[in-house]
Write a protein that holds these residues in place. Structure first.
Motif, PDB file in Angstrom:
ATOM      1  N   SER A 157     -14.711  -3.895 -68.012  1.00 39.37           N
ATOM      2  CA  SER A 157     -15.702  -4.898 -68.413  1.00 39.37           C
ATOM      3  C   SER A 157     -16.284  -5.703 -67.239  1.00 39.37           C
ATOM      4  O   SER A 157     -17.464  -6.088 -67.285  1.00 39.37           O
ATOM      5  CB  SER A 157     -15.117  -5.840 -69.466  1.00 39.37           C
ATOM      6  N   ARG A 208      -2.701  -1.570 -66.086  1.00 44.04           N
ATOM      7  CA  ARG A 208      -1.937  -2.542 -66.874  1.00 44.04           C
ATOM      8  C   ARG A 208      -0.467  -2.185 -66.824  1.00 44.04           C
ATOM      9  O   ARG A 208      -0.132  -1.001 -66.731  1.00 44.04           O
ATOM     10  CB  ARG A 208      -2.390  -2.523 -68.347  1.00 44.04           C
ATOM     11  N   PHE A 236     -12.798  -9.901 -79.321  1.00 40.12           N
ATOM     12  CA  PHE A 236     -12.832  -9.798 -77.855  1.00 40.12           C
ATOM     13  C   PHE A 236     -13.650 -10.995 -77.384  1.00 40.12           C
ATOM     14  O   PHE A 236     -14.736 -11.244 -77.927  1.00 40.12           O
ATOM     15  CB  PHE A 236     -13.515  -8.503 -77.403  1.00 40.12           C
ATOM     16  N   GLY A 293     -13.814  -0.475 -78.660  1.00 36.49           N
ATOM     17  CA  GLY A 293     -14.047  -1.885 -78.932  1.00 36.49           C
ATOM     18  C   GLY A 293     -15.510  -2.152 -78.601  1.00 36.49           C
ATOM     19  O   GLY A 293     -16.031  -1.595 -77.631  1.00 36.49           O
ATOM     20  N   CYS A 294     -16.184  -2.953 -79.416  1.00 33.41           N
ATOM     21  CA  CYS A 294     -17.610  -3.180 -79.138  1.00 33.41           C
ATOM     22  C   CYS A 294     -18.084  -4.469 -79.809  1.00 33.41           C
ATOM     23  O   CYS A 294     -17.327  -5.115 -80.531  1.00 33.41           O
ATOM     24  CB  CYS A 294     -18.448  -1.995 -79.614  1.00 33.41           C
ATOM     25  N   PHE A 336     -19.664  -2.139 -75.127  1.00 34.30           N
ATOM     26  CA  PHE A 336     -18.555  -1.383 -75.736  1.00 34.30           C
ATOM     27  C   PHE A 336     -17.616  -0.910 -74.643  1.00 34.30           C
ATOM     28  O   PHE A 336     -17.971  -0.881 -73.463  1.00 34.30           O
ATOM     29  CB  PHE A 336     -19.072  -0.195 -76.555  1.00 34.30           C
ATOM     30  N   GLY A 337     -16.393  -0.569 -75.068  1.00 33.68           N
ATOM     31  CA  GLY A 337     -15.424  -0.066 -74.092  1.00 33.68           C
ATOM     32  C   GLY A 337     -14.487   0.901 -74.783  1.00 33.68           C
ATOM     33  O   GLY A 337     -14.113   0.704 -75.945  1.00 33.68           O
TER      34      GLY A 337
HETATM   35  N1  DAH Z   1     -12.385  -4.409 -72.373  1.00 35.24           N
HETATM   36  C1  DAH Z   1     -11.793  -4.029 -73.638  1.00 35.24           C
HETATM   37  C2  DAH Z   1     -10.399  -3.467 -73.393  1.00 35.24           C
HETATM   38  O1  DAH Z   1     -10.072  -3.117 -72.315  1.00 35.24           O
HETATM   39  C3  DAH Z   1     -12.629  -2.977 -74.310  1.00 35.24           C
HETATM   40  C4  DAH Z   1     -13.883  -3.564 -74.881  1.00 35.24           C
HETATM   41  C5  DAH Z   1     -13.872  -4.089 -76.136  1.00 35.24           C
HETATM   42  C6  DAH Z   1     -15.036  -3.556 -74.148  1.00 35.24           C
HETATM   43  C7  DAH Z   1     -15.002  -4.621 -76.715  1.00 35.24           C
HETATM   44  C8  DAH Z   1     -16.218  -4.099 -74.685  1.00 35.24           C
HETATM   45  C9  DAH Z   1     -16.162  -4.626 -75.978  1.00 35.24           C
HETATM   46  O2  DAH Z   1     -17.352  -4.138 -74.034  1.00 35.24           O
HETATM   47  O3  DAH Z   1     -17.309  -5.123 -76.518  1.00 35.24           O
HETATM   48  O4  DAH Z   1      -9.647  -3.348 -74.312  1.00 35.24           O
END
Ligand code: DAH
Length: 346
Positions: A185, A209, A262, A291-292, A315-316
Protein backbone atom coordinates in the motif's frame (compact mmCIF):
# COMPACT_ATOMS: atom_id res chain seq x y z
CA UNK A 1 25.58 -54.91 -65.63
CA UNK A 2 28.14 -54.65 -62.85
CA UNK A 3 31.02 -54.76 -65.33
CA UNK A 4 31.42 -51.57 -67.30
CA UNK A 5 31.15 -51.90 -71.06
CA UNK A 6 34.63 -52.44 -72.45
CA UNK A 7 34.57 -50.46 -75.69
CA UNK A 8 35.84 -46.86 -75.74
CA UNK A 9 32.34 -45.60 -75.64
CA UNK A 10 29.49 -48.05 -75.21
CA UNK A 11 26.89 -47.73 -77.91
CA UNK A 12 23.87 -45.59 -76.98
CA UNK A 13 21.92 -48.84 -76.68
CA UNK A 14 24.21 -50.05 -73.96
CA UNK A 15 23.86 -46.85 -72.00
CA UNK A 16 20.11 -47.21 -72.29
CA UNK A 17 20.44 -50.43 -70.29
CA UNK A 18 21.58 -48.27 -67.40
CA UNK A 19 18.55 -46.04 -67.91
CA UNK A 20 16.28 -49.08 -67.68
CA UNK A 21 18.07 -50.31 -64.61
CA UNK A 22 17.59 -46.95 -62.91
CA UNK A 23 13.85 -47.12 -63.59
CA UNK A 24 13.64 -50.35 -61.58
CA UNK A 25 15.36 -48.88 -58.54
CA UNK A 26 13.17 -48.63 -55.43
CA UNK A 27 15.56 -47.80 -52.60
CA UNK A 28 18.21 -45.18 -51.98
CA UNK A 29 20.73 -47.98 -51.47
CA UNK A 30 20.13 -49.41 -54.94
CA UNK A 31 20.35 -45.93 -56.35
CA UNK A 32 23.72 -45.33 -54.78
CA UNK A 33 24.96 -48.63 -56.19
CA UNK A 34 24.09 -47.63 -59.76
CA UNK A 35 25.60 -44.22 -59.21
CA UNK A 36 28.85 -45.96 -58.29
CA UNK A 37 28.66 -48.28 -61.29
CA UNK A 38 28.33 -45.30 -63.58
CA UNK A 39 30.31 -42.54 -61.99
CA UNK A 40 32.64 -44.26 -59.48
CA UNK A 41 36.00 -42.48 -59.60
CA UNK A 42 38.02 -45.53 -60.66
CA UNK A 43 35.68 -48.08 -62.19
CA UNK A 44 32.56 -46.12 -63.11
CA UNK A 45 31.53 -47.00 -66.68
CA UNK A 46 31.03 -43.35 -67.58
CA UNK A 47 34.29 -42.34 -65.89
CA UNK A 48 36.22 -44.92 -67.89
CA UNK A 49 34.46 -44.03 -71.14
CA UNK A 50 35.34 -40.37 -70.60
CA UNK A 51 38.96 -41.20 -69.88
CA UNK A 52 39.22 -43.26 -73.04
CA UNK A 53 38.16 -40.34 -75.20
CA UNK A 54 41.72 -39.10 -75.17
CA UNK A 55 42.85 -42.11 -77.25
CA UNK A 56 40.65 -41.08 -80.18
CA UNK A 57 41.61 -38.86 -83.09
CA UNK A 58 40.74 -35.20 -82.50
CA UNK A 59 37.74 -35.19 -84.86
CA UNK A 60 36.25 -38.37 -83.56
CA UNK A 61 37.01 -37.31 -80.00
CA UNK A 62 34.95 -34.15 -80.40
CA UNK A 63 31.99 -35.99 -81.84
CA UNK A 64 32.09 -38.79 -79.26
CA UNK A 65 32.58 -36.36 -76.41
CA UNK A 66 29.44 -34.52 -77.41
CA UNK A 67 27.44 -37.76 -77.59
CA UNK A 68 28.81 -38.99 -74.32
CA UNK A 69 28.15 -35.72 -72.49
CA UNK A 70 24.55 -35.74 -73.64
CA UNK A 71 24.05 -39.28 -72.36
CA UNK A 72 25.85 -38.45 -69.13
CA UNK A 73 23.59 -35.45 -68.59
CA UNK A 74 20.46 -37.54 -69.16
CA UNK A 75 21.58 -40.23 -66.76
CA UNK A 76 22.45 -37.67 -64.08
CA UNK A 77 19.03 -36.04 -64.41
CA UNK A 78 17.31 -39.39 -64.18
CA UNK A 79 19.25 -40.26 -61.04
CA UNK A 80 18.58 -36.85 -59.44
CA UNK A 81 14.89 -37.06 -60.04
CA UNK A 82 14.69 -40.52 -58.57
CA UNK A 83 16.71 -39.47 -55.58
CA UNK A 84 14.26 -36.64 -54.87
CA UNK A 85 11.33 -39.02 -55.05
CA UNK A 86 12.93 -41.54 -52.75
CA UNK A 87 13.86 -38.89 -50.20
CA UNK A 88 10.31 -37.50 -50.06
CA UNK A 89 8.13 -39.59 -47.71
CA UNK A 90 5.10 -39.10 -49.92
CA UNK A 91 7.03 -40.24 -53.01
CA UNK A 92 4.95 -42.70 -55.00
CA UNK A 93 7.67 -45.31 -55.19
CA UNK A 94 8.88 -44.92 -51.65
CA UNK A 95 10.18 -48.22 -50.39
CA UNK A 96 9.18 -49.41 -46.93
CA UNK A 97 12.74 -49.52 -45.66
CA UNK A 98 13.27 -45.83 -46.52
CA UNK A 99 9.99 -44.48 -45.15
CA UNK A 100 9.61 -42.12 -42.17
CA UNK A 101 6.68 -42.74 -39.86
CA UNK A 102 5.40 -39.20 -39.33
CA UNK A 103 2.79 -40.40 -36.84
CA UNK A 104 5.40 -41.69 -34.42
CA UNK A 105 5.09 -40.07 -30.98
CA UNK A 106 8.48 -39.00 -29.69
CA UNK A 107 9.03 -38.30 -25.99
CA UNK A 108 8.41 -34.60 -25.32
CA UNK A 109 11.52 -32.54 -24.77
CA UNK A 110 11.69 -31.19 -21.24
CA UNK A 111 11.55 -27.41 -21.24
CA UNK A 112 11.95 -25.10 -18.29
CA UNK A 113 9.48 -22.38 -17.35
CA UNK A 114 9.27 -19.45 -15.00
CA UNK A 115 8.67 -20.09 -11.33
CA UNK A 116 4.95 -19.93 -10.50
CA UNK A 117 5.26 -16.59 -8.67
CA UNK A 118 7.01 -14.52 -11.40
CA UNK A 119 4.82 -16.29 -13.96
CA UNK A 120 1.74 -15.16 -12.04
CA UNK A 121 3.08 -11.62 -11.54
CA UNK A 122 3.58 -11.28 -15.30
CA UNK A 123 0.07 -12.59 -15.88
CA UNK A 124 -1.41 -10.04 -13.44
CA UNK A 125 0.51 -7.21 -15.12
CA UNK A 126 -0.76 -8.37 -18.47
CA UNK A 127 -4.42 -8.68 -17.37
CA UNK A 128 -4.46 -5.22 -15.74
CA UNK A 129 -2.33 -3.84 -18.56
CA UNK A 130 -5.11 -4.70 -20.99
CA UNK A 131 -7.39 -2.50 -18.86
CA UNK A 132 -4.95 0.38 -19.11
CA UNK A 133 -3.28 0.01 -15.70
CA UNK A 134 0.28 1.30 -15.33
CA UNK A 135 2.83 -0.79 -13.33
CA UNK A 136 5.05 0.85 -10.69
CA UNK A 137 7.31 -0.41 -7.92
CA UNK A 138 8.47 0.97 -4.59
CA UNK A 139 11.27 0.19 -2.11
CA UNK A 140 11.08 -2.75 0.32
CA UNK A 141 12.50 -0.64 3.15
CA UNK A 142 10.00 2.03 4.19
CA UNK A 143 9.34 3.95 7.39
CA UNK A 144 6.29 4.17 9.67
CA UNK A 145 5.12 7.30 7.93
CA UNK A 146 4.87 5.53 4.58
CA UNK A 147 3.75 2.14 5.84
CA UNK A 148 1.17 3.50 8.34
CA UNK A 149 0.72 7.26 8.95
CA UNK A 150 0.01 8.48 5.42
CA UNK A 151 -2.31 5.50 4.97
CA UNK A 152 -4.45 6.83 7.82
CA UNK A 153 -3.45 4.24 10.44
CA UNK A 154 -3.96 5.75 13.93
CA UNK A 155 -0.81 5.90 16.10
CA UNK A 156 -2.06 3.17 18.42
CA UNK A 157 -3.17 0.76 15.65
CA UNK A 158 -2.39 -2.90 16.43
CA UNK A 159 -0.85 -3.48 12.96
CA UNK A 160 2.19 -1.45 14.11
CA UNK A 161 3.02 -4.02 16.77
CA UNK A 162 6.65 -5.12 16.84
CA UNK A 163 5.37 -8.68 17.12
CA UNK A 164 4.20 -8.45 13.51
CA UNK A 165 6.58 -5.97 11.90
CA UNK A 166 10.29 -6.29 11.06
CA UNK A 167 11.60 -2.95 12.40
CA UNK A 168 15.07 -2.03 11.23
CA UNK A 169 17.76 -1.12 13.69
CA UNK A 170 18.82 2.10 11.97
CA UNK A 171 18.98 5.61 13.43
CA UNK A 172 15.53 7.22 13.07
CA UNK A 173 13.06 9.41 15.04
CA UNK A 174 11.23 7.44 17.76
CA UNK A 175 7.89 7.75 15.97
CA UNK A 176 9.18 7.04 12.45
CA UNK A 177 11.26 3.91 12.61
CA UNK A 178 12.49 2.17 9.47
CA UNK A 179 10.89 -1.18 8.67
CA UNK A 180 10.49 -3.82 6.00
CA UNK A 181 7.22 -2.84 4.39
CA UNK A 182 4.33 -4.98 5.58
CA UNK A 183 2.22 -4.34 2.51
CA UNK A 184 2.50 -2.74 -0.94
CA UNK A 185 0.00 0.00 0.00
CA UNK A 186 2.82 2.57 0.59
CA UNK A 187 3.46 2.46 -3.16
CA UNK A 188 0.02 4.03 -3.74
CA UNK A 189 1.19 6.96 -1.60
CA UNK A 190 4.40 7.27 -3.63
CA UNK A 191 2.45 7.07 -6.87
CA UNK A 192 -0.20 9.62 -5.87
CA UNK A 193 2.45 12.05 -4.66
CA UNK A 194 4.21 11.96 -8.03
CA UNK A 195 1.36 11.66 -10.55
CA UNK A 196 -1.58 13.86 -11.46
CA UNK A 197 -4.99 12.15 -11.56
CA UNK A 198 -6.75 10.59 -13.39
CA UNK A 199 -4.68 7.42 -13.27
CA UNK A 200 -4.86 3.69 -12.78
CA UNK A 201 -1.91 1.57 -11.72
CA UNK A 202 -0.84 -1.63 -10.00
CA UNK A 203 2.15 -2.08 -7.70
CA UNK A 204 3.65 -5.57 -7.34
CA UNK A 205 6.32 -6.44 -4.81
CA UNK A 206 7.67 -8.37 -1.84
CA UNK A 207 6.32 -7.67 1.63
CA UNK A 208 7.39 -8.86 5.09
CA UNK A 209 5.57 -9.90 8.27
CA UNK A 210 6.50 -11.98 11.29
CA UNK A 211 4.29 -14.88 10.34
CA UNK A 212 5.03 -18.48 9.41
CA UNK A 213 2.68 -21.44 9.01
CA UNK A 214 1.15 -23.46 6.16
CA UNK A 215 -0.44 -20.39 4.59
CA UNK A 216 1.94 -17.64 5.79
CA UNK A 217 5.58 -17.00 4.99
CA UNK A 218 7.63 -14.11 6.52
CA UNK A 219 8.19 -12.87 2.97
CA UNK A 220 5.41 -12.96 0.41
CA UNK A 221 4.26 -11.11 -2.69
CA UNK A 222 1.45 -8.60 -2.97
CA UNK A 223 -0.24 -6.47 -5.56
CA UNK A 224 -1.62 -3.10 -4.66
CA UNK A 225 -3.89 -1.35 -7.15
CA UNK A 226 -5.30 2.13 -7.52
CA UNK A 227 -7.77 3.85 -9.83
CA UNK A 228 -8.53 7.54 -9.36
CA UNK A 229 -10.70 9.78 -11.50
CA UNK A 230 -13.53 12.30 -11.34
CA UNK A 231 -16.35 9.77 -11.14
CA UNK A 232 -14.88 6.38 -10.25
CA UNK A 233 -17.36 4.48 -8.06
CA UNK A 234 -17.79 1.22 -6.17
CA UNK A 235 -19.55 -0.15 -9.25
CA UNK A 236 -16.35 0.37 -11.29
CA UNK A 237 -14.37 -1.32 -8.54
CA UNK A 238 -16.67 -4.33 -8.48
CA UNK A 239 -16.50 -4.74 -12.24
CA UNK A 240 -12.70 -4.47 -12.35
CA UNK A 241 -12.31 -6.91 -9.44
CA UNK A 242 -14.61 -9.57 -10.89
CA UNK A 243 -13.23 -9.34 -14.42
CA UNK A 244 -9.61 -9.54 -13.35
CA UNK A 245 -10.09 -12.23 -10.69
CA UNK A 246 -11.89 -14.44 -13.19
CA UNK A 247 -8.96 -14.08 -15.58
CA UNK A 248 -6.47 -14.82 -12.82
CA UNK A 249 -8.19 -17.73 -11.06
CA UNK A 250 -10.86 -19.28 -13.26
CA UNK A 251 -13.82 -18.20 -15.35
CA UNK A 252 -15.87 -20.68 -13.26
CA UNK A 253 -15.08 -18.98 -9.95
CA UNK A 254 -17.86 -17.32 -7.93
CA UNK A 255 -17.26 -14.08 -6.02
CA UNK A 256 -18.89 -12.30 -3.11
CA UNK A 257 -18.21 -8.92 -1.53
CA UNK A 258 -18.31 -8.38 2.24
CA UNK A 259 -17.67 -5.22 4.19
CA UNK A 260 -14.24 -5.11 5.84
CA UNK A 261 -12.16 -2.55 7.68
CA UNK A 262 -8.92 -1.03 6.39
CA UNK A 263 -7.92 2.45 7.65
CA UNK A 264 -7.02 3.71 4.15
CA UNK A 265 -10.41 3.03 2.49
CA UNK A 266 -14.00 3.96 3.28
CA UNK A 267 -16.09 1.95 2.73
CA UNK A 268 -13.80 -1.08 2.83
CA UNK A 269 -14.68 -4.45 1.32
CA UNK A 270 -13.29 -7.95 1.12
CA UNK A 271 -13.70 -10.21 -1.88
CA UNK A 272 -14.16 -13.95 -1.35
CA UNK A 273 -13.86 -16.57 -4.05
CA UNK A 274 -15.53 -19.96 -4.27
CA UNK A 275 -14.14 -22.40 -6.75
CA UNK A 276 -13.92 -26.18 -6.77
CA UNK A 277 -10.52 -26.12 -8.40
CA UNK A 278 -9.12 -27.78 -11.50
CA UNK A 279 -8.74 -31.11 -9.75
CA UNK A 280 -12.28 -30.82 -8.38
CA UNK A 281 -11.25 -32.74 -5.31
CA UNK A 282 -13.10 -30.85 -2.64
CA UNK A 283 -16.28 -28.92 -2.29
CA UNK A 284 -15.55 -25.23 -2.90
CA UNK A 285 -15.41 -23.06 0.20
CA UNK A 286 -15.33 -19.26 0.42
CA UNK A 287 -11.74 -17.98 0.55
CA UNK A 288 -10.83 -14.37 1.18
CA UNK A 289 -8.59 -13.12 -1.62
CA UNK A 290 -8.77 -9.33 -2.00
CA UNK A 291 -9.11 -6.28 0.26
CA UNK A 292 -10.46 -3.17 -1.44
CA UNK A 293 -12.51 -0.01 -1.04
CA UNK A 294 -12.90 3.65 -1.91
CA UNK A 295 -9.70 5.57 -1.11
CA UNK A 296 -10.17 7.44 2.20
CA UNK A 297 -10.32 11.27 1.77
CA UNK A 298 -7.52 11.61 4.37
CA UNK A 299 -5.23 9.49 2.20
CA UNK A 300 -5.98 11.61 -0.87
CA UNK A 301 -5.28 14.77 1.18
CA UNK A 302 -1.99 13.28 2.46
CA UNK A 303 -0.94 13.00 -1.17
CA UNK A 304 -2.06 16.53 -2.14
CA UNK A 305 -5.06 15.30 -4.12
CA UNK A 306 -8.30 17.22 -3.49
CA UNK A 307 -10.94 14.71 -2.27
CA UNK A 308 -13.72 17.06 -3.38
CA UNK A 309 -12.53 16.77 -6.95
CA UNK A 310 -11.12 13.26 -7.15
CA UNK A 311 -12.21 9.85 -5.96
CA UNK A 312 -11.49 6.23 -6.69
CA UNK A 313 -10.71 2.81 -5.35
CA UNK A 314 -7.71 0.87 -4.09
CA UNK A 315 -7.22 -2.88 -3.70
CA UNK A 316 -4.61 -5.31 -2.48
CA UNK A 317 -4.10 -9.06 -2.78
CA UNK A 318 -1.47 -11.67 -2.07
CA UNK A 319 0.10 -13.22 -5.16
CA UNK A 320 1.34 -16.34 -3.36
CA UNK A 321 -2.07 -16.99 -1.88
CA UNK A 322 -3.69 -16.67 -5.29
CA UNK A 323 -1.12 -19.05 -6.82
CA UNK A 324 -1.84 -21.56 -4.03
CA UNK A 325 -5.57 -21.34 -4.65
CA UNK A 326 -5.16 -21.58 -8.40
CA UNK A 327 -2.82 -24.59 -8.38
CA UNK A 328 -4.26 -26.11 -5.19
CA UNK A 329 -0.92 -26.11 -3.40
CA UNK A 330 -1.50 -26.97 0.28
CA UNK A 331 1.51 -25.21 1.85
CA UNK A 332 3.14 -21.89 0.99
CA UNK A 333 6.53 -23.47 1.82
CA UNK A 334 6.25 -25.50 -1.39
CA UNK A 335 6.66 -22.25 -3.30
CA UNK A 336 10.11 -21.46 -1.96
CA UNK A 337 12.11 -24.70 -1.82
CA UNK A 338 15.72 -24.94 -2.95
CA UNK A 339 14.72 -28.04 -4.90
CA UNK A 340 12.97 -26.74 -8.01
CA UNK A 341 11.86 -30.22 -9.12
CA UNK A 342 8.61 -29.32 -7.38
CA UNK A 343 7.88 -27.05 -10.36
CA UNK A 344 7.96 -29.92 -12.85
CA UNK A 345 4.33 -30.80 -12.23
CA UNK A 346 3.03 -27.42 -13.44
N1 DAH B 1 -2.79 -3.59 2.50
C1 DAH B 1 -3.77 -4.61 2.80
C2 DAH B 1 -3.08 -5.82 3.41
O1 DAH B 1 -1.91 -5.96 3.30
C3 DAH B 1 -4.49 -5.04 1.55
C4 DAH B 1 -5.46 -3.99 1.09
C5 DAH B 1 -6.72 -3.99 1.59
C6 DAH B 1 -5.07 -3.06 0.17
C7 DAH B 1 -7.66 -3.06 1.19
C8 DAH B 1 -5.99 -2.08 -0.26
C9 DAH B 1 -7.28 -2.12 0.27
O2 DAH B 1 -5.68 -1.15 -1.13
O3 DAH B 1 -8.18 -1.19 -0.17
O4 DAH B 1 -3.73 -6.65 3.97
Amino acid sequence: MSNPPSSTSPAAGEWSLYAKKIKKVSTLKELEKIEQELFGRKNGAMTIAMKKLKDLSPDLRKQKAQELNKIKQELIEQLEQLKNELETPSGAILAKSDSIDVTLDLPQKERGHLHLIPEFIRHVEEVFGRMGFDVARGPEIEDEKMNFDLLNFPKEHAARDAQDIFYINRKAPADNKFLLRAHTSPVQIRYMKTHKPPFRAIFPGKVYRKDADATHSPMFHQFEGLMIGKDITLANMKAVMIETMKELISQDAEFRFRTGYFPFVEPGLEVDVKWEGEKKTKEGTWLEIVGCGMVHPNVLKNCNIDPDKWQGFAFGFGADRMVMIKHQIPSIKELFPGDVRFLRQF
